[in-house]
Design a protein around this motif. Sequence first.
Motif, short mmCIF file in Angstrom:
data_model
loop_
_atom_site.label_atom_id
_atom_site.label_comp_id
_atom_site.label_asym_id
_atom_site.label_seq_id
_atom_site.Cartn_x
_atom_site.Cartn_y
_atom_site.Cartn_z
N ILE A 241 0.80 -1.22 0.00
CA ILE A 241 0.00 0.00 0.00
C ILE A 241 0.84 1.28 0.00
N ALA A 242 2.00 1.29 0.65
CA ALA A 242 2.82 2.51 0.67
C ALA A 242 3.34 2.84 -0.72
N ASP B 203 -5.24 -6.72 0.67
CA ASP B 203 -5.65 -7.99 1.25
C ASP B 203 -6.00 -7.80 2.72
N HIS B 204 -6.91 -8.63 3.21
CA HIS B 204 -7.35 -8.50 4.61
C HIS B 204 -6.17 -8.56 5.58
N ASN B 205 -5.31 -9.56 5.40
CA ASN B 205 -4.20 -9.71 6.34
C ASN B 205 -3.22 -8.55 6.28
N LYS B 206 -3.14 -7.86 5.15
CA LYS B 206 -2.22 -6.72 5.04
C LYS B 206 -2.74 -5.51 5.80
N LEU B 207 -4.05 -5.40 5.90
CA LEU B 207 -4.63 -4.31 6.68
C LEU B 207 -4.25 -4.40 8.15
N TYR B 208 -4.18 -5.63 8.65
CA TYR B 208 -3.98 -5.85 10.09
C TYR B 208 -2.57 -6.28 10.44
N ASP B 209 -1.65 -6.17 9.51
CA ASP B 209 -0.26 -6.56 9.74
C ASP B 209 0.46 -5.42 10.47
N MET B 210 0.63 -5.57 11.78
CA MET B 210 1.23 -4.51 12.58
C MET B 210 2.73 -4.37 12.38
N ILE C 158 -6.29 -1.93 12.63
CA ILE C 158 -5.67 -1.52 11.36
C ILE C 158 -4.27 -0.97 11.62
N ASN C 159 -3.30 -1.40 10.84
CA ASN C 159 -1.95 -0.83 10.92
C ASN C 159 -2.03 0.68 10.70
N GLY C 160 -1.39 1.45 11.57
CA GLY C 160 -1.46 2.91 11.51
C GLY C 160 -0.96 3.49 10.20
N LEU C 161 0.13 2.94 9.66
CA LEU C 161 0.67 3.44 8.40
C LEU C 161 -0.28 3.11 7.25
N VAL C 162 -0.87 1.91 7.28
CA VAL C 162 -1.83 1.54 6.25
C VAL C 162 -3.01 2.49 6.26
N ASP D 199 -15.75 -12.86 10.34
CA ASP D 199 -15.64 -11.70 11.23
C ASP D 199 -14.61 -10.71 10.69
N VAL D 200 -13.53 -11.25 10.14
CA VAL D 200 -12.49 -10.40 9.56
C VAL D 200 -13.04 -9.65 8.35
N ARG D 201 -13.76 -10.35 7.51
CA ARG D 201 -14.34 -9.73 6.32
C ARG D 201 -15.35 -8.65 6.71
N ALA D 202 -16.15 -8.94 7.71
CA ALA D 202 -17.16 -7.97 8.16
C ALA D 202 -16.49 -6.74 8.76
N HIS D 203 -15.43 -6.96 9.54
CA HIS D 203 -14.71 -5.84 10.15
C HIS D 203 -14.03 -4.98 9.09
N THR D 204 -13.50 -5.63 8.06
CA THR D 204 -12.85 -4.90 6.96
C THR D 204 -13.86 -4.05 6.20
N LYS D 205 -15.00 -4.63 5.90
CA LYS D 205 -16.06 -3.89 5.21
C LYS D 205 -16.53 -2.70 6.06
#
Length: 309
Positions: free
Chosen positions: A85-86, A107-114, A214-218, A250-256
């Motif tokens: 994303i950067a 990707d979902h996992n990239k959103l939450y990758d701290m 969500i990762n702050g930088l993302v 749950d991950v998909r719903a939280h992302t949406k």
Amino acid sequence: MKKSVYIFLAIVLAVFVSDRVAYGIIRHFEKQILIGDSAGKVNYFNKVKDSMDILIFGSSRAVHHVNPEVFGVPTFNMGVDGKRIAYATGLIQTLKKKNQTIFVHIDHNKLYDMEYDGIDVLSLLNKSTDEPELGSFLMEIFPKDVWISKIFKCYAYNGKVFPIFKNYFYQGKNVESNGFLPLFPSEEQKAIFQNIVEKRKEPLVQDIDAPYKINGLVDKCIERIVQVGKKNGSEIIFFTSPSLFIIDEDVRAHTKSYFDSKGIKYIDDVNFFKGIDFDLWQDYTHMSDKGAEIYSQRLLEEFKELNSK
């Protein structure tokens, strides 16, 4: 003592001059290439971006999955293997054309990758002097590297010199037309992948642990992309292309919910394909050319549905 000072100053001057000369030579060759992920594709993007109605950004799961031809208007796929994303945000900062549609893969996992720190955007460091908006974004997240590149110019080409010269001498007439790079797995590769899948006793699940943060930088990158969209009157659409990994509902719903809360359009196609047709896949996360053609048509349909609402 004076002699030592003079020698030191002479060495510093020699290093400074040599750095500038080498930088000038590398830059001369780099600006002439239009292929290759290290520099050429960015050059080609800069050449065509203002003539495009639709632009697609993302990782290998964008560049190998979305065929620009299906949209029927000038479209370029600026996805690059290994970038996230950067990197996409840095390129989007440079856009000036009004009323474009900008697809950004996430990707979902990239959103939450701290652990993600945005280091992929440093591969654009050599373009920061040409693009003030990109330079400003880089200064925000990697100020030390920007300052080093101002003092030692060749630093901006760290890790790029060999690919630049290789692509310069071998590029010939093979210039990318729309950025899309479909994958063509051989029969042997398909058989190997099928064997791997069939040996697994349980489905492959993408582990993302709660609470979903969500990762702050993302988050900052997404905000910067939205700002560019507002400034240019462009439509921003985030999307997740199909994968054989199972993502918890749950991950998909939280992302949406995250994208909805920001008023951002988001298309989640991770489960678009039901079951596994091995002709459509190269591995768990990358579709073959056949899968990409089917999915590109699906993305077009969803794009039309979004614009009809």
